[in-house]
Design a protein around this motif. Structure first.
Motif, PDB file in Angstrom:
ATOM      1  N   TYR A  30      79.100  28.283  36.043  1.00 35.10           N
ATOM      2  CA  TYR A  30      78.231  27.209  36.525  1.00 35.10           C
ATOM      3  C   TYR A  30      76.823  27.735  36.812  1.00 35.10           C
ATOM      4  O   TYR A  30      75.827  27.119  36.444  1.00 35.10           O
ATOM      5  CB  TYR A  30      78.831  26.581  37.780  1.00 35.10           C
ATOM      6  CG  TYR A  30      77.928  25.579  38.446  1.00 35.10           C
ATOM      7  CD1 TYR A  30      77.841  24.276  37.960  1.00 35.10           C
ATOM      8  CD2 TYR A  30      77.156  25.942  39.551  1.00 35.10           C
ATOM      9  CE1 TYR A  30      77.002  23.358  38.570  1.00 35.10           C
ATOM     10  CE2 TYR A  30      76.315  25.026  40.161  1.00 35.10           C
ATOM     11  CZ  TYR A  30      76.246  23.729  39.669  1.00 35.10           C
ATOM     12  OH  TYR A  30      75.413  22.816  40.268  1.00 35.10           O
ATOM     13  N   ALA A  33      74.979  28.509  33.630  1.00 34.81           N
ATOM     14  CA  ALA A  33      74.449  27.294  33.010  1.00 34.81           C
ATOM     15  C   ALA A  33      73.151  26.854  33.688  1.00 34.81           C
ATOM     16  O   ALA A  33      72.184  26.468  33.025  1.00 34.81           O
ATOM     17  CB  ALA A  33      75.496  26.180  33.077  1.00 34.81           C
ATOM     18  N   SER A  34      73.095  26.928  35.014  1.00 39.82           N
ATOM     19  CA  SER A  34      71.881  26.541  35.737  1.00 39.82           C
ATOM     20  C   SER A  34      70.705  27.447  35.389  1.00 39.82           C
ATOM     21  O   SER A  34      69.570  26.987  35.212  1.00 39.82           O
ATOM     22  CB  SER A  34      72.148  26.578  37.244  1.00 39.82           C
ATOM     23  OG  SER A  34      73.194  25.688  37.595  1.00 39.82           O
ATOM     24  N   CYS A  63      77.938  26.045  28.599  1.00 38.40           N
ATOM     25  CA  CYS A  63      78.496  26.652  29.812  1.00 38.40           C
ATOM     26  C   CYS A  63      78.957  25.576  30.799  1.00 38.40           C
ATOM     27  O   CYS A  63      80.010  25.721  31.457  1.00 38.40           O
ATOM     28  CB  CYS A  63      77.452  27.551  30.467  1.00 38.40           C
ATOM     29  SG  CYS A  63      77.099  29.065  29.540  1.00 38.40           S
ATOM     30  N   SER A  64      78.205  24.485  30.908  1.00 39.89           N
ATOM     31  CA  SER A  64      78.615  23.392  31.804  1.00 39.89           C
ATOM     32  C   SER A  64      79.905  22.744  31.320  1.00 39.89           C
ATOM     33  O   SER A  64      80.763  22.359  32.129  1.00 39.89           O
ATOM     34  CB  SER A  64      77.501  22.344  31.885  1.00 39.89           C
ATOM     35  OG  SER A  64      76.329  22.890  32.475  1.00 39.89           O
ATOM     36  N   TRP A  67      82.665  25.088  32.230  1.00 40.98           N
ATOM     37  CA  TRP A  67      82.895  24.992  33.687  1.00 40.98           C
ATOM     38  C   TRP A  67      83.668  23.725  34.042  1.00 40.98           C
ATOM     39  O   TRP A  67      84.601  23.752  34.872  1.00 40.98           O
ATOM     40  CB  TRP A  67      81.541  25.019  34.396  1.00 40.98           C
ATOM     41  CG  TRP A  67      81.594  24.634  35.827  1.00 40.98           C
ATOM     42  CD1 TRP A  67      82.058  25.369  36.868  1.00 40.98           C
ATOM     43  CD2 TRP A  67      81.162  23.381  36.383  1.00 40.98           C
ATOM     44  NE1 TRP A  67      81.949  24.674  38.039  1.00 40.98           N
ATOM     45  CE2 TRP A  67      81.385  23.442  37.768  1.00 40.98           C
ATOM     46  CE3 TRP A  67      80.602  22.221  35.853  1.00 40.98           C
ATOM     47  CZ2 TRP A  67      81.086  22.389  38.636  1.00 40.98           C
ATOM     48  CZ3 TRP A  67      80.287  21.184  36.691  1.00 40.98           C
ATOM     49  CH2 TRP A  67      80.529  21.267  38.071  1.00 40.98           C
ATOM     50  N   TYR A  78      83.062  17.124  31.276  1.00 36.95           N
ATOM     51  CA  TYR A  78      83.214  17.955  30.081  1.00 36.95           C
ATOM     52  C   TYR A  78      82.713  17.226  28.841  1.00 36.95           C
ATOM     53  O   TYR A  78      81.998  17.815  28.013  1.00 36.95           O
ATOM     54  CB  TYR A  78      84.689  18.333  29.899  1.00 36.95           C
ATOM     55  CG  TYR A  78      84.996  18.902  28.535  1.00 36.95           C
ATOM     56  CD1 TYR A  78      84.687  20.219  28.230  1.00 36.95           C
ATOM     57  CD2 TYR A  78      85.568  18.097  27.545  1.00 36.95           C
ATOM     58  CE1 TYR A  78      84.960  20.746  26.974  1.00 36.95           C
ATOM     59  CE2 TYR A  78      85.838  18.615  26.287  1.00 36.95           C
ATOM     60  CZ  TYR A  78      85.526  19.933  26.015  1.00 36.95           C
ATOM     61  OH  TYR A  78      85.789  20.437  24.771  1.00 36.95           O
ATOM     62  N   ASN A  81      78.735  16.951  28.675  1.00 41.43           N
ATOM     63  CA  ASN A  81      78.099  18.241  28.418  1.00 41.43           C
ATOM     64  C   ASN A  81      78.375  18.729  27.002  1.00 41.43           C
ATOM     65  O   ASN A  81      77.495  19.334  26.368  1.00 41.43           O
ATOM     66  CB  ASN A  81      78.574  19.279  29.434  1.00 41.43           C
ATOM     67  CG  ASN A  81      77.900  19.135  30.781  1.00 41.43           C
ATOM     68  OD1 ASN A  81      76.780  19.601  30.994  1.00 41.43           O
ATOM     69  ND2 ASN A  81      78.581  18.479  31.711  1.00 41.43           N
TER      70      ASN A  81
END
Length: 291
Positions: A30, A33-34, A63-64, A67, A78, A81
């Motif tokens: 997470y 991803a940020s 990545c999100s 996650w 999911y 994203n």
């Protein structure tokens, strides 16, 4: 109206607020991803800037999605994203294909990297410029233009070799790669005017130059204002470089130093000294220097 007020009441007044916060932090995926989102939005413009943005944003959305699938176990998070990841990936492939499809010959590659790229000209714009031109070979001791005979009907930029410029057999200066062959003549005429060369340009070595036909180039300027301003800057800079280079070389009798940037002042201060042939060659280009 009552339905809207009840909906607003449910969203604001009766919606449960966070009374207790989750103590443990989210996983590394997470946070990765940020970080990718933050770095991705720092991309610039142009083709390569878009490649940078979509590649990092696509990795961030991927990545999100991982996650949401592994940690949150939320199908809607999911799905969104993953869809955004696919969109970014498709945009990246499309832009990469456009960049890859823009290919030039060796002369145009040298011209772009040496002259146009430092000015921030994008590849699509340069492709438009290149498609309007042609590459010409000039053999040693052959003339590009002859004094009083050759008409001014094109604009050319030397890519390789060396050109000798003379007036009445008197040497003026050389033209080196990535300099215009006829910038003073081009700047001296309006689009509707015609003229002939007042100098002779002879190849001292085998030369290659890029040439634009006069009418075709003016049509390109009318369609693309950016290209018009770009050539105005390049031609003006080329004329200024020639003027300053000649100013340190030209001497006219006794101890007088002839400043070709101020020919009128020179004539008043030294009326008995014969006028240099450079005066006629650069008379019409003084308008640019006065601006």
């Amino acid at each position: 109206m009552e339905r809207n007020s009840s909906l607003w009441k449910n969203l604001i007044d009766e919606h449960p607020v966070c009374t207790t916060w989750k103590q443990e932090a989210e996983g590394a995926i997470y946070h990765l991803a940020s970080i990718l989102f933050v770095v991705g939005f720092m991309g610039g413009s142009g083709f390569f800037g878009l490649l940078y943005v979509f590649s990092l944003l696509g990795l961030g959305f991927l990545c999100s999605a991982v996650w949401a699938w592994v940690d949150v176990c939320a199908a809607d998070i999911y799905s969104w994203n993953f869809v955004l990841f696919v969109i970014c990936f498709m945009q990246f492939v499309h832009i990469a294909y456009q960049v890859r499809s823009i290919t030039f010959s060796r002369e145009f590659q040298l011209l772009y990297s040496s002259l146009f790229q430092p000015l921030g000209t994008s590849l699509p714009v340069f492709r438009t410029i290149a498609l309007s031109s042609e590459v010409v070979t000039l053999e040693k001791e052959h003339c590009y233009a002859m004094q009083g005979k050759t008409s001014i009907d094109k604009l050319s930029l030397l890519v390789s070799g060396r050109i000798r410029v003379t007036v009445d057999g008197e040497f003026l200066h050389y033209i080196f790669p990535f300099q215009f062959l006829d910038s003073p003549e081009w700047d001296s005429l309006r689009p509707t005017e015609e003229g002939i060369f007042q100098v002779t340009l002879t190849a001292e070595t085998d030369c290659r130059y890029v040439s634009w036909r006069r009418k075709k180039l003016y049509l390109l300027f009318a369609q693309h204002r950016y290209i018009s301003r770009l050539f105005s800057v390049l031609i003006g800079s080329d004329i200024a470089d020639k003027l300053y280079a000649l100013n340190d070389r030209v001497y006219t009798g006794k101890t007088y130093h002839y400043d070709i940037r101020l020919p009128n002042f020179y004539q008043m201060s030294s009326p008995k000294i014969p006028k240099s042939p450079l005066t006629e060659h650069f008379r019409n280009s003084r308008r640019y220097c006065d601006k």
